[in-house]
Design an enzyme around this catalytic site. Structure first.
Site, mmCIF file in Angstrom:
data_model
loop_
_atom_site.group_PDB
_atom_site.id
_atom_site.type_symbol
_atom_site.label_atom_id
_atom_site.label_comp_id
_atom_site.label_asym_id
_atom_site.label_seq_id
_atom_site.Cartn_x
_atom_site.Cartn_y
_atom_site.Cartn_z
ATOM 1 N N ASP A 10 -4.137 45.768 35.635
ATOM 2 C CA ASP A 10 -2.858 45.930 36.339
ATOM 3 C C ASP A 10 -2.660 47.379 36.759
ATOM 4 O O ASP A 10 -2.211 47.669 37.871
ATOM 5 C CB ASP A 10 -1.689 45.504 35.445
ATOM 6 C CG ASP A 10 -1.725 44.026 35.079
ATOM 7 O OD1 ASP A 10 -2.296 43.241 35.850
ATOM 8 O OD2 ASP A 10 -1.169 43.672 34.025
ATOM 9 N N ASP B 83 -2.780 40.886 28.148
ATOM 10 C CA ASP B 83 -1.991 42.105 28.331
ATOM 11 C C ASP B 83 -1.751 42.722 26.966
ATOM 12 O O ASP B 83 -1.577 42.003 25.975
ATOM 13 C CB ASP B 83 -0.641 41.794 28.998
ATOM 14 C CG ASP B 83 -0.788 41.432 30.472
ATOM 15 O OD1 ASP B 83 -1.794 41.841 31.094
ATOM 16 O OD2 ASP B 83 0.093 40.735 31.000
#
Length: 195
Positions: free
Chosen positions: A168, A154
């Site tokens: 995501d 991330d």
């Protein structure tokens, strides 16, 4: 019409007799009006979402990991690499294998839906979900510690919000689009229903 033709029946007449019930006739009309399947669109959107996510993760790991966060819009938006073993936005880090199984399940469900996919908006939505699911699943399979428990990369870090990645984002956008399509009564097979 001769007696032989009446006995054998034309193909159309046979269909009319078989589909004498309203549901069968409606199904034939719906199939005729749906047009072609949009599996190609689904796969194209999925491939684009997957490749953009993969390239972005490779780039940020190579250039930004173990470095100070990079300010994109001051402190409002930064790039900061973290390894997330949980679900989207860092939820449930102790259940990595569960989220891996869920991702595989999502992929299987989308593959089954693709056989009757006649709606372009649904193809786009499912393509986003598929690409995002594959993006994060790739991390879970190939990144440390491996064995379907790898940590997802991330790096998009808005102020006062969880750090996430482009996979995501694709999953959230696809899910949001599916909610809108469902509220509007549009089904994946291209039919519209009213509750």
């Amino acid at each position: 019409m001769t007696e032989a033709e009446q006995a054998i029946g034309t193909p159309d007449a046979g269909k009319a007799e078989e589909g004498a019930g309203p549901s069968a006739a409606g199904a034939d009309d719906a199939a005729a009006g749906r047009g072609k399947r949009h599996v190609g669109v689904l796969l194209t959107v999925a491939a684009l979402a997957y490749l953009i996510d993969l390239v972005s993760k490779l780039a940020v790991v190579a250039k930004l990991e173990h470095h100070a966060p990079v300010e994109v819009i001051g402190t409002w938006l930064q790039f900061e690499v973290i390894r997330n073993r949980g679900a989207a936005f860092g939820f449930g880090e102790a259940m990595t294998i569960v989220f891996t199984v869920i991702a595989v399940g999502v992929i299987v469900v989308i593959a089954r839906l693709a056989r009757k996919l006649h709606s372009l908006p649904w193809a786009i939505a499912l393509g986003l979900l598929l690409g995002g699911a594959f993006g994060n699943l790739t991390d879970r399979i190939f990144r440390a510690p491996g064995d379907f428990q790898g940590a997802v990369v991330d790096f998009i870090a808005p102020s006062h919000f969880a750090v996430f990645n482009l996979a995501d984002s694709a999953i959230v956008c696809g899910g949001f689009l599916i909610v809108i399509l469902s509220f509007r009564g549009l089904d994946p097979d291209g039919t519209v229903h009213k509750d």
